[in-house]
Design an enzyme around this catalytic site. Structure first.
Site, mmCIF file in Angstrom:
data_model
loop_
_atom_site.group_PDB
_atom_site.id
_atom_site.type_symbol
_atom_site.label_atom_id
_atom_site.label_comp_id
_atom_site.label_asym_id
_atom_site.label_seq_id
_atom_site.Cartn_x
_atom_site.Cartn_y
_atom_site.Cartn_z
ATOM 1 N N ASN A 111 32.557 77.434 54.926
ATOM 2 C CA ASN A 111 33.689 76.557 55.221
ATOM 3 C C ASN A 111 33.393 75.592 56.362
ATOM 4 O O ASN A 111 33.705 74.393 56.268
ATOM 5 C CB ASN A 111 34.930 77.399 55.552
ATOM 6 C CG ASN A 111 35.371 78.240 54.365
ATOM 7 O OD1 ASN A 111 34.824 78.089 53.266
ATOM 8 N ND2 ASN A 111 36.343 79.112 54.572
ATOM 9 N N THR A 156 50.490 27.647 48.669
ATOM 10 C CA THR A 156 51.429 28.768 48.775
ATOM 11 C C THR A 156 52.107 28.833 47.411
ATOM 12 O O THR A 156 52.288 27.791 46.768
ATOM 13 C CB THR A 156 52.493 28.566 49.877
ATOM 14 O OG1 THR A 156 53.260 27.403 49.557
ATOM 15 C CG2 THR A 156 51.876 28.404 51.264
ATOM 16 N N HIS A 157 52.424 30.004 46.957
ATOM 17 C CA HIS A 157 52.977 30.202 45.600
ATOM 18 C C HIS A 157 52.027 29.653 44.536
ATOM 19 O O HIS A 157 52.474 29.258 43.452
ATOM 20 C CB HIS A 157 54.345 29.537 45.444
ATOM 21 C CG HIS A 157 55.291 29.826 46.563
ATOM 22 N ND1 HIS A 157 56.147 30.900 46.571
ATOM 23 C CD2 HIS A 157 55.489 29.171 47.740
ATOM 24 C CE1 HIS A 157 56.846 30.901 47.702
ATOM 25 N NE2 HIS A 157 56.448 29.860 48.437
ATOM 26 N N SER A 278 29.243 34.688 26.170
ATOM 27 C CA SER A 278 30.036 35.300 25.104
ATOM 28 C C SER A 278 29.152 35.454 23.871
ATOM 29 O O SER A 278 28.298 34.620 23.594
ATOM 30 C CB SER A 278 31.234 34.407 24.784
ATOM 31 O OG SER A 278 31.700 34.674 23.479
ATOM 32 N N LYS A 284 30.621 29.446 26.523
ATOM 33 C CA LYS A 284 31.219 30.224 27.611
ATOM 34 C C LYS A 284 30.241 30.685 28.675
ATOM 35 O O LYS A 284 29.112 31.061 28.389
ATOM 36 C CB LYS A 284 31.893 31.467 27.017
ATOM 37 C CG LYS A 284 33.057 31.135 26.121
ATOM 38 C CD LYS A 284 34.339 31.115 26.867
ATOM 39 C CE LYS A 284 34.897 32.522 26.864
ATOM 40 N NZ LYS A 284 36.163 32.593 27.549
ATOM 41 N N ASN A 286 31.127 33.233 31.710
ATOM 42 C CA ASN A 286 32.267 33.996 32.229
ATOM 43 C C ASN A 286 32.012 34.582 33.621
ATOM 44 O O ASN A 286 30.899 34.978 33.922
ATOM 45 C CB ASN A 286 32.598 35.145 31.269
ATOM 46 C CG ASN A 286 33.041 34.626 29.908
ATOM 47 O OD1 ASN A 286 33.650 33.559 29.812
ATOM 48 N ND2 ASN A 286 32.710 35.361 28.872
ATOM 49 N N GLU A 291 35.304 39.440 37.971
ATOM 50 C CA GLU A 291 36.323 40.216 37.245
ATOM 51 C C GLU A 291 36.116 41.723 37.421
ATOM 52 O O GLU A 291 37.065 42.486 37.571
ATOM 53 C CB GLU A 291 36.298 39.857 35.751
ATOM 54 C CG GLU A 291 36.900 38.489 35.488
ATOM 55 C CD GLU A 291 36.677 37.992 34.072
ATOM 56 O OE1 GLU A 291 37.309 37.013 33.688
ATOM 57 O OE2 GLU A 291 35.830 38.561 33.351
ATOM 58 N N TYR A 318 40.992 76.936 54.730
ATOM 59 C CA TYR A 318 40.230 76.399 53.610
ATOM 60 C C TYR A 318 40.751 76.958 52.292
ATOM 61 O O TYR A 318 41.034 78.157 52.167
ATOM 62 C CB TYR A 318 38.736 76.753 53.755
ATOM 63 C CG TYR A 318 37.910 76.310 52.560
ATOM 64 C CD1 TYR A 318 37.347 75.040 52.519
ATOM 65 C CD2 TYR A 318 37.726 77.146 51.455
ATOM 66 C CE1 TYR A 318 36.609 74.617 51.421
ATOM 67 C CE2 TYR A 318 36.991 76.726 50.355
ATOM 68 C CZ TYR A 318 36.435 75.466 50.337
ATOM 69 O OH TYR A 318 35.716 75.052 49.257
ATOM 70 N N GLN A 323 37.134 71.472 47.513
ATOM 71 C CA GLN A 323 35.850 71.115 46.913
ATOM 72 C C GLN A 323 35.969 69.776 46.170
ATOM 73 O O GLN A 323 34.975 69.105 45.916
ATOM 74 C CB GLN A 323 35.422 72.235 45.955
ATOM 75 C CG GLN A 323 34.103 72.013 45.287
ATOM 76 C CD GLN A 323 33.571 73.292 44.675
ATOM 77 O OE1 GLN A 323 33.045 74.156 45.358
ATOM 78 N NE2 GLN A 323 33.732 73.441 43.371
ATOM 79 N N LYS A 326 34.713 65.668 47.416
ATOM 80 C CA LYS A 326 33.440 64.937 47.452
ATOM 81 C C LYS A 326 33.339 63.796 46.447
ATOM 82 O O LYS A 326 32.914 62.685 46.790
ATOM 83 C CB LYS A 326 32.286 65.902 47.251
ATOM 84 C CG LYS A 326 32.149 66.865 48.408
ATOM 85 C CD LYS A 326 31.330 68.069 48.062
ATOM 86 C CE LYS A 326 31.662 69.219 48.972
ATOM 87 N NZ LYS A 326 33.013 69.794 48.762
#
Ligand code: ARG
Length: 468
Positions: A111, A156-157, A278, A284, A286, A291, A318, A323, A326
């Site tokens: 432990n 903005t927006h 593609s 294309k 990409n 992404e 413990y 376990q 990890k």
């Protein structure tokens, strides 16, 4: 298979129990930390007279041999050969050096052993991520230095708002990653205490020197309460939280790169090394890397959530649930480290279409606020000025004209206050350069920001000494 606890049992463990219980498939990644901790533990046992000097030396020698052989590949960690990495190392040690190998675990429990291993691992991981972050910051700073005069619309927006520069836009990301760097240091600082010697939960009757093991392993001091020492995983959660924030920042940047790389924006072109094509559409190219960085964010947040939920109902001290700590740590570390390196590479090779960005700022009425301010300076109340410029923008949209391309007659038809000096006052470059408050995009303010950023980065890189 090596089990450390057979004595009390008469029956055998079911295969399914083994499958659930064994952590060797993933915790083998902790072998370096585990052996390092064991070497220091054995040395301390020898110094304290708990083992004889010869026994301790013998153990240390054996452990060093295992370390070297694992490093060189001479010794392999075979699936199913032991329950976990701790059992594996002890098993090989005993096979190699005999009886003395069985004395290593005196005054220790798995432990406190696993608590130490994971702390050592996370400490190293903080340094790794910190270096990745600093490398990325260097690239961002370079972009900033090169683009103090590259005007672009600030949004903005997602609507064009006011003109900024590319340097200023990237300066925002520089700040985000700067906070991430400092979070790495904070987390590392808080986990800088050594749990070894806490035993299973209640310390031990052997006269261990916890101060010695802590110092030898590069910790500031031993942990305090022994129950907390074996049941604390806050540092792993903190680390996952830090990684989640980094990944969130990377995701926002990726989103912008995807937008900017789109056929509609054309602000940037991603290098071939960081794009894919593609299988059906030949035209294309990409932005898959961006992404995927955005996509991996779900996974990193999941890792954080997974450990938070795992820990929430665990009674002291413990429990085996722990376990499960990890895999999320490994997964998030690998993911974020890869994404940081990829973002760095992508930004190093990306091409910025300065003229497209500049034209976009010019044709997006981003100087409308400045035009209103111009009228204010001529004595018009701001609210009236806002209305006048609003009507001018409407007229401009109808006639496909940016404000700074209005003829003098057109200007005057909206207000007698307009004069020849309006052209200079609302030129995009003027609008940017007049913004000189601290942190604003104007040249002087920006140069100041870059100077400060550079100093910080040099200081942090100097402090980025090789970790223990
Ligand atoms: N493999 C275990 C873990 O990762 C090691 C600790 C085992 N302790 C125990 N009491 N069974 O947590």
């Amino acid at each position: 298979m090596a089990q450390l606890w057979g004595g009390r049992f008469t029956g055998t463990t079911s295969e399914l129990t083994k499958e659930l219980n064994d952590s060797l498939p993933f915790d083998q990644r902790l072998w370096r930390q585990d052996i390092r901790g064991s070497i220091v533990h054995a040395r301390m046992l020898g110094r304290q007279g708990i083992l004889t000097g010869e026994e301790a030396d013998h153990i240390e020698e054996g452990l060093r041999g295992i370390y070297e052989d694992l490093e060189s590949g001479k010794l392999a960690i075979e699936a199913g050969s032991a329950e976990d990495i701790h059992s594996f190392v002890e098993m090989v040690l005993t096979q190699r050096i005999g009886e003395d190998g069985k004395r290593l675990h005196t005054g220790r429990s798995r432990n406190d052993q696993v608590a130490l291993d994971l702390r050592l691992f996370v400490r190293g991981a903080c340094c790794e991520i910190r270096s990745d972050l600093l490398a990325l910051e260097e690239t961002i700073l370079h972009i900033m230095e090169q683009n103090v005069h590259t005007t672009m619309p600030g949004f903005t927006h997602l609507q064009k708002a006011q003109p900024v520069t590319l340097a200023h836009h990237f300066g925002a990301y520089f700040e985000m990653f700067r906070r991430d760097v400092s979070r790495m240091s904070d987390t590392k600082e808080r986990l800088n205490e050594c749990p070894l010697g806490a035993g299973a939960l209640a310390g031990t009757t052997y006269p261990l020197d916890r101060g010695y093991t802590a110092a030898e392993l590069g910790f500031r001091c031993p942990t305090r309460n022994s129950m907390d020492s074996v049941s604390d995983r806050d540092y792993a959660i903190e680390f996952l939280n830090d990684l989640s924030l980094i990944q969130m920042h990377l995701s926002r940047l990726s989103e912008e790169i995807i937008l900017w790389n789109s056929n509609e924006y054309r602000f940037v072109e991603i290098d071939d090394a960081y794009s894919t094509g593609s299988s059906i559409m030949p035209q294309k190219k990409n932005p898959d890397v961006a992404e995927l960085i955005r996509g991996k964010t779900g996974r990193v947040f999941g890792d954080l959530n997974s450990l938070l939920v795992t820990m929430k109902g665990i009674p002291l001290a413990y429990d085996k649930d722990m376990q499960e700590d990890k895999e999320p740590v490994f997964d998030a570390l690998d993911t974020v480290s890869l994404c940081l390196k990829l973002m760095n590479g992508m930004l190093k090779t990306i091409r910025f279409n300065d003229s497209v960005m500049e034209a976009s700022a010019k044709h997006g009425y981003t100087n409308a606020t400045d035009a209103a301010d111009y009228l204010v300076k001529k004595g018009v109340p701001f609210r009236d000025a806002h209305g006048i410029i609003g009507r001018m923008v409407l007229y401009g949209i109808e006639h496909h004209k940016p404000l700074d391309e209005f003829t003098m007659d057109e200007f005057r038809s909206f207000g007698p206050e307009f004069d020849e000096d309006v052209y200079d006052a609302i030129a995009i470059r003027t609008c940017v350069d007049r913004r000189l408050t601290k942190g604003a995009p104007g040249q002087q303010a920006m140069e100041e920001e870059i100077r400060e950023a550079k100093q910080w980065l040099i200081h942090e890189c100097d402090a980025d000494a090789p970790h223990s």
